[in-house]
Design a protein around this motif. Structure first.
Motif, PDB file in Angstrom:
ATOM      1  N   GLY A  85      -2.230   8.332   5.838  1.00  0.00           N
ATOM      2  CA  GLY A  85      -1.832   7.679   6.703  1.00  0.00           C
ATOM      3  C   GLY A  85      -1.324   7.918   8.064  1.00  0.00           C
ATOM      4  N   GLU A  86      -0.112   8.527   8.363  1.00  0.00           N
ATOM      5  CA  GLU A  86      -0.530   8.890  10.226  1.00  0.00           C
ATOM      6  C   GLU A  86      -1.866   9.129  11.159  1.00  0.00           C
ATOM      7  OE1 GLU A  86       2.726  11.441  12.763  1.00  0.00           O
ATOM      8  OE2 GLU A  86       3.137  11.465  10.340  1.00  0.00           O
ATOM      9  N   VAL A  90       3.212  -1.553   3.770  1.00  0.00           N
ATOM     10  CA  VAL A  90       2.816   0.048   3.934  1.00  0.00           C
ATOM     11  C   VAL A  90       3.746   1.361   3.526  1.00  0.00           C
ATOM     12  CG1 VAL A  90       1.409   1.943   5.228  1.00  0.00           C
ATOM     13  CG2 VAL A  90       1.134  -1.112   5.278  1.00  0.00           C
ATOM     14  N   ILE A 143       0.832  -1.907   0.053  1.00  0.00           N
ATOM     15  CA  ILE A 143      -0.233   0.349   0.153  1.00  0.00           C
ATOM     16  C   ILE A 143       0.898   1.073  -0.157  1.00  0.00           C
ATOM     17  CG2 ILE A 143      -1.715   1.629   0.905  1.00  0.00           C
ATOM     18  CD1 ILE A 143      -3.078  -1.536   2.639  1.00  0.00           C
ATOM     19  N   GLN A 144       0.311   1.845  -1.142  1.00  0.00           N
ATOM     20  CA  GLN A 144       1.106   3.718  -0.714  1.00  0.00           C
ATOM     21  C   GLN A 144      -0.187   4.618  -0.629  1.00  0.00           C
ATOM     22  OE1 GLN A 144       0.004   5.785  -3.030  1.00  0.00           O
ATOM     23  NE2 GLN A 144       1.733   7.300  -2.601  1.00  0.00           N
ATOM     24  N   VAL A 145       0.718   5.308   0.892  1.00  0.00           N
ATOM     25  CA  VAL A 145      -0.751   6.176   1.290  1.00  0.00           C
ATOM     26  C   VAL A 145       0.264   7.594   1.701  1.00  0.00           C
ATOM     27  CG1 VAL A 145      -2.323   4.802   2.264  1.00  0.00           C
ATOM     28  CG2 VAL A 145       0.320   5.591   3.432  1.00  0.00           C
ATOM     29  N   LEU A 193      -5.086   6.381   8.297  1.00  0.00           N
ATOM     30  CA  LEU A 193      -5.382   6.058   8.105  1.00  0.00           C
ATOM     31  C   LEU A 193      -4.343   4.536   8.971  1.00  0.00           C
ATOM     32  CD1 LEU A 193      -5.804   3.142   5.196  1.00  0.00           C
ATOM     33  CD2 LEU A 193      -3.809   3.917   4.645  1.00  0.00           C
ATOM     34  N   ALA A 194      -3.169   5.022   9.793  1.00  0.00           N
ATOM     35  CA  ALA A 194      -2.622   3.716  10.540  1.00  0.00           C
ATOM     36  C   ALA A 194      -3.037   3.437  11.685  1.00  0.00           C
ATOM     37  CB  ALA A 194      -1.422   4.855  11.113  1.00  0.00           C
ATOM     38  N   ASP A 231       4.460  10.708  -0.580  1.00  0.00           N
ATOM     39  CA  ASP A 231       3.418  11.382  -0.787  1.00  0.00           C
ATOM     40  C   ASP A 231       3.343  11.887  -2.515  1.00  0.00           C
ATOM     41  OD1 ASP A 231       2.982  11.858   1.293  1.00  0.00           O
ATOM     42  OD2 ASP A 231       2.107  14.385   1.169  1.00  0.00           O
ATOM     43  N   LEU A 254      -4.985   0.672   9.446  1.00  0.00           N
ATOM     44  CA  LEU A 254      -4.766  -0.158   9.329  1.00  0.00           C
ATOM     45  C   LEU A 254      -4.253  -1.104  10.388  1.00  0.00           C
ATOM     46  CD1 LEU A 254      -2.203   0.992   6.496  1.00  0.00           C
ATOM     47  CD2 LEU A 254      -3.565  -0.764   6.396  1.00  0.00           C
ATOM     48  N   PHE A 301       4.537   5.614   3.318  1.00  0.00           N
ATOM     49  CA  PHE A 301       4.354   6.366   3.273  1.00  0.00           C
ATOM     50  C   PHE A 301       5.020   7.660   2.027  1.00  0.00           C
ATOM     51  CE2 PHE A 301       2.325   4.634   6.442  1.00  0.00           C
ATOM     52  CZ  PHE A 301       1.656   5.675   7.453  1.00  0.00           C
TER      53      PHE A 301
END
Length: 236
Positions: A108-109, A130, A101-103, A112-113, A134, A116, A132
């Motif tokens: 993400g922090e 995963v 996954i790329q966020v 999403l973190a 941009d 997940l 992180f």
């Protein structure tokens, strides 16, 4: 040389069940069909093979020598097919494998973190990778299964889903506004120092009473990291 006529798998299964149960009647009961169909299937298999596999008696059935040899191979083959089916059934019923996954870093922090982490607890057979970042990654070349991007997706071959709206706001620290003044209208922003996100074209759009107004921003600070954007804004 002519190719041999292919056998029907259902005929083979009927034959194997007759051997396992000892009679056509028992095999029919196990398969849930009438005796005549089982008998017809076994006879058709023998016709295709050109050999008698069973000897029918009033007390049941008995394997011929060639029938015994054929049954050994056929039963082993059927067992392999059933094992293969179990593997597929297990893989489709259990969620497993690697998920890459790329966020975006800030998204993400903060959002999403924790989700997940909970997801990983629910599905212990999944391996997570995963990243992180941009930047917009190359999904195919970099072998990503899922990527979350703000804005438009340039590659039309990707399967995309819109799952949230992003609200944009123009913000500044109190220290910056004290030093540079507070803009009154969007056009005033052209004279200010702005912090740009790397994927931002630098042309901001504002909606007013007379429609959309576009302002070309003057930026001396550009970054592809949300945390750096936040730190620069807070620093004035």
């Amino acid at each position: 040389m002519l190719e041999p006529e292919p056998v029907d798998l259902l005929d083979v299964i009927a034959f194997i069940r007759v051997v396992e149960t000892g009679s056509i009647a028992n095999a029919a009961a196990r398969l849930g069909i009438v005796k005549s169909i089982v008998s017809r299937r076994v006879s058709r298999l023998e016709a295709v093979l050109g050999a008698q596999l069973l000897t029918r008696t009033p007390r049941g059935t008995r394997l011929t020598d060639i029938g015994r040899e054929y049954h050994a191979h056929a039963a082993a083959g059927l067992s392999q097919l059933e094992s293969a089916q179990e593997v597929v059934s297990k893989s489709t019923s259990e969620i497993s494998g690697q998920l890459r996954i790329q966020v975006p870093a800030a998204f993400g922090e903060f959002l999403l973190a924790p989700l997940l982490a909970e997801f990983a607890l629910l599905y212990p057979l999944i391996q997570f990778d995963v990243r992180f970042t941009d930047r917009q990654v190359d999904m195919v070349a970099e072998a990503y299964d899922l990527a979350i991007w703000p804005g438009a997706v340039p590659d039309s071959i990707l399967i995309t889903r819109k799952f949230a709206k992003v609200r944009w706001a123009v913000v500044a620290s109190p220290a910056y506004l004290d030093a540079r003044g507070r803009p009154a209208v969007p056009a005033d922003l052209a004279a200010h120092d702005t912090i740009l996100y790397a994927l931002d074209p630098g042309r901001w759009r504002f909606q007013g009473r007379e429609g959309w107004e576009h302002v070309r921003m003057n930026s001396r600070f550009c970054t592809d990291n949300g945390q750096m954007l936040l730190a620069a804004a807070r620093a004035g």
